[in-house]
Write a protein that holds these residues in place. Structure first.
Motif, PDB file in Angstrom:
ATOM      1  N   VAL A 151       0.848  -1.199   0.000  1.00  0.00           N
ATOM      2  CA  VAL A 151       0.000   0.000   0.000  1.00  0.00           C
ATOM      3  C   VAL A 151       0.876   1.239   0.000  1.00  0.00           C
ATOM      4  N   ASN A 152       0.562   2.165  -0.883  1.00  0.00           N
ATOM      5  CA  ASN A 152       1.339   3.407  -0.984  1.00  0.00           C
ATOM      6  C   ASN A 152       0.768   4.487  -0.074  1.00  0.00           C
ATOM      7  N   GLU A 153      -0.507   4.799  -0.241  1.00  0.00           N
ATOM      8  CA  GLU A 153      -1.167   5.853   0.532  1.00  0.00           C
ATOM      9  C   GLU A 153      -2.521   5.352   1.016  1.00  0.00           C
ATOM     10  N   VAL A 154      -2.969   5.915   2.138  1.00  0.00           N
ATOM     11  CA  VAL A 154      -4.288   5.585   2.680  1.00  0.00           C
ATOM     12  C   VAL A 154      -4.974   6.882   3.085  1.00  0.00           C
ATOM     13  N   ASP A 155      -6.239   7.029   2.715  1.00  0.00           N
ATOM     14  CA  ASP A 155      -7.038   8.194   3.110  1.00  0.00           C
ATOM     15  C   ASP A 155      -8.474   7.728   3.300  1.00  0.00           C
ATOM     16  N   GLY A 156      -8.831   7.409   4.539  1.00  0.00           N
ATOM     17  CA  GLY A 156     -10.163   6.888   4.792  1.00  0.00           C
ATOM     18  C   GLY A 156     -10.341   5.536   4.123  1.00  0.00           C
ATOM     19  N   CYS A 157     -11.341   5.429   3.255  1.00  0.00           N
ATOM     20  CA  CYS A 157     -11.582   4.176   2.530  1.00  0.00           C
ATOM     21  C   CYS A 157     -10.774   4.092   1.239  1.00  0.00           C
ATOM     22  N   LEU A 158     -10.024   5.150   0.922  1.00  0.00           N
ATOM     23  CA  LEU A 158      -9.223   5.161  -0.292  1.00  0.00           C
ATOM     24  C   LEU A 158      -7.799   4.700   0.014  1.00  0.00           C
ATOM     25  N   PHE A 159      -7.241   3.900  -0.889  1.00  0.00           N
ATOM     26  CA  PHE A 159      -5.840   3.519  -0.779  1.00  0.00           C
ATOM     27  C   PHE A 159      -5.277   3.327  -2.176  1.00  0.00           C
ATOM     28  N   SER A 160      -3.950   3.343  -2.282  1.00  0.00           N
ATOM     29  CA  SER A 160      -3.341   3.295  -3.609  1.00  0.00           C
ATOM     30  C   SER A 160      -2.136   2.365  -3.617  1.00  0.00           C
ATOM     31  N   VAL A 161      -1.771   1.927  -4.817  1.00  0.00           N
ATOM     32  CA  VAL A 161      -0.574   1.119  -5.034  1.00  0.00           C
ATOM     33  C   VAL A 161       0.071   1.556  -6.343  1.00  0.00           C
ATOM     34  N   PHE A 162       1.371   1.296  -6.476  1.00  0.00           N
ATOM     35  CA  PHE A 162       2.092   1.475  -7.729  1.00  0.00           C
ATOM     36  C   PHE A 162       2.483   0.095  -8.248  1.00  0.00           C
ATOM     37  N   LEU A 163       2.285  -0.148  -9.522  1.00  0.00           N
ATOM     38  CA  LEU A 163       2.670  -1.412 -10.141  1.00  0.00           C
ATOM     39  C   LEU A 163       3.800  -1.176 -11.135  1.00  0.00           C
ATOM     40  N   ILE A 164       4.835  -2.011 -11.041  1.00  0.00           N
ATOM     41  CA  ILE A 164       5.967  -1.909 -11.960  1.00  0.00           C
ATOM     42  C   ILE A 164       5.649  -2.675 -13.250  1.00  0.00           C
ATOM     43  N   PRO A 165       6.379  -2.417 -14.324  1.00  0.00           N
ATOM     44  CA  PRO A 165       6.103  -3.096 -15.605  1.00  0.00           C
ATOM     45  C   PRO A 165       6.091  -4.615 -15.507  1.00  0.00           C
ATOM     46  N   HIS A 166       6.991  -5.200 -14.718  1.00  0.00           N
ATOM     47  CA  HIS A 166       7.028  -6.662 -14.603  1.00  0.00           C
ATOM     48  C   HIS A 166       5.697  -7.201 -14.081  1.00  0.00           C
ATOM     49  N   THR A 167       5.147  -6.553 -13.071  1.00  0.00           N
ATOM     50  CA  THR A 167       3.862  -7.001 -12.514  1.00  0.00           C
ATOM     51  C   THR A 167       2.763  -6.919 -13.566  1.00  0.00           C
ATOM     52  N   LEU A 168       2.778  -5.860 -14.364  1.00  0.00           N
ATOM     53  CA  LEU A 168       1.770  -5.708 -15.414  1.00  0.00           C
ATOM     54  C   LEU A 168       1.896  -6.794 -16.475  1.00  0.00           C
ATOM     55  N   GLU A 169       3.126  -7.258 -16.711  1.00  0.00           N
ATOM     56  CA  GLU A 169       3.368  -8.268 -17.747  1.00  0.00           C
ATOM     57  C   GLU A 169       2.925  -9.664 -17.312  1.00  0.00           C
ATOM     58  N   VAL A 170       3.073  -9.990 -16.030  1.00  0.00           N
ATOM     59  CA  VAL A 170       2.849 -11.369 -15.586  1.00  0.00           C
ATOM     60  C   VAL A 170       1.541 -11.552 -14.828  1.00  0.00           C
ATOM     61  N   THR A 171       0.720 -10.516 -14.765  1.00  0.00           N
ATOM     62  CA  THR A 171      -0.583 -10.603 -14.105  1.00  0.00           C
ATOM     63  C   THR A 171      -1.643  -9.977 -15.011  1.00  0.00           C
ATOM     64  N   THR A 172      -2.867  -9.964 -14.531  1.00  0.00           N
ATOM     65  CA  THR A 172      -3.973  -9.397 -15.306  1.00  0.00           C
ATOM     66  C   THR A 172      -4.153  -7.896 -15.067  1.00  0.00           C
ATOM     67  N   TRP A 173      -3.213  -7.258 -14.355  1.00  0.00           N
ATOM     68  CA  TRP A 173      -3.423  -5.861 -13.993  1.00  0.00           C
ATOM     69  C   TRP A 173      -3.461  -4.921 -15.195  1.00  0.00           C
ATOM     70  N   SER A 174      -2.858  -5.303 -16.298  1.00  0.00           N
ATOM     71  CA  SER A 174      -2.950  -4.441 -17.482  1.00  0.00           C
ATOM     72  C   SER A 174      -4.380  -4.351 -18.002  1.00  0.00           C
ATOM     73  N   ASP A 175      -5.248  -5.301 -17.588  1.00  0.00           N
ATOM     74  CA  ASP A 175      -6.644  -5.313 -18.029  1.00  0.00           C
ATOM     75  C   ASP A 175      -7.556  -4.471 -17.138  1.00  0.00           C
ATOM     76  N   ARG A 176      -7.052  -3.958 -16.019  1.00  0.00           N
ATOM     77  CA  ARG A 176      -7.894  -3.312 -15.019  1.00  0.00           C
ATOM     78  C   ARG A 176      -8.025  -1.820 -15.267  1.00  0.00           C
ATOM     79  N   HIS A 177      -9.267  -1.316 -15.098  1.00  0.00           N
ATOM     80  CA  HIS A 177      -9.573   0.084 -15.373  1.00  0.00           C
ATOM     81  C   HIS A 177     -10.535   0.635 -14.324  1.00  0.00           C
TER      82      HIS A 177
END
Length: 203
Positions: A151-177
């Motif tokens: 987890v990168n940041e948290v604000d109440g119910c909101l939170f964020s993450v950063f994904l590196i290119p390798h993660t995008l290549e080997v998972t389905t995260w490139s499909d997420r919007h």
């Protein structure tokens, strides 16, 4: 139990209704002869039991069955033919723990509220269900669609993450919007700590 390190991207071949809920056939690169009927496989963060499997000319595949509760509490009810899934086989004793301990028991569905693509990373912001938000900490771990992320940041119910290119290549995260539902499992240590604190307060 799992680690949140995705080891294959499967593809849904077919979906069918059954009395208990739904049966899904998933194409995989796994050699299905190396695991048994009854084995546990995380399918985009949801622990499922293998009920059938084969290696054949059309490709290796296995089947899982999702009960009504799973369909109600996870994104499995939104699965469709051709969709890719993050797959991970269950952890074996002595294996490297590359992510964090993940049970495959989804706590709720988080929603993607922002996606920003950068040259060397992709920023995702999510809105967590209110009941799970207290268990998500800055620099802590979460499992999102079966992927162990920090987890990168948290604000109440909101939170964020950063994904590196390798993660995008080997998972389905490139499909997420924006607007997509994501299977969320909070860190089990956070759950236990909260339960101990509750007992301490009541005691």
């Amino acid at each position: 139990m799992f680690t949140g390190i995705v080891t294959d991207m499967g593809e849904i071949v077919s979906l069918s209704e059954i009395p208990a809920g739904m049966r899904t056939r998933i194409r995989t690169s796994y050699d299905t002869q190396t695991f048994d009927i009854g084995a546990s496989i995380s399918c985009s963060g949801v622990c499922h039991t293998v009920t059938a499997k084969a290696n054949d000319a059309s490709g290796n595949w296995f089947e899982v069955e999702s009960a009504a509760e799973t369909l109600a509490l996870t994104t499995v009810s939104d699965w469709r033919e051709g969709q890719r899934l993050n797959l991970e086989r269950s952890l074996t004793l002595g294996a490297e723990l590359g992510g964090h301990l993940v049970l495959g028991h989804v706590d709720g569905i988080a929603r993607v509220v922002k996606r920003e693509d950068h040259p060397d990373s992709v920023y995702f912001q999510f809105e967590a269900p209110e009941e799970t938000a207290p268990f998500i900490a800055r620099k802590g771990s979460v499992a999102l669609d079966g992927t162990s992320l920090t987890v990168n940041e948290v604000d109440g119910c909101l939170f964020s993450v950063f994904l590196i290119p390798h993660t995008l290549e080997v998972t389905t995260w490139s499909d997420r919007h924006v607007g997509d539902g994501i299977n969320l499992e909070v860190d089990m240590m956070a759950r236990y700590a909260a339960r101990l604190a509750e007992f301490g307060k009541n005691g």
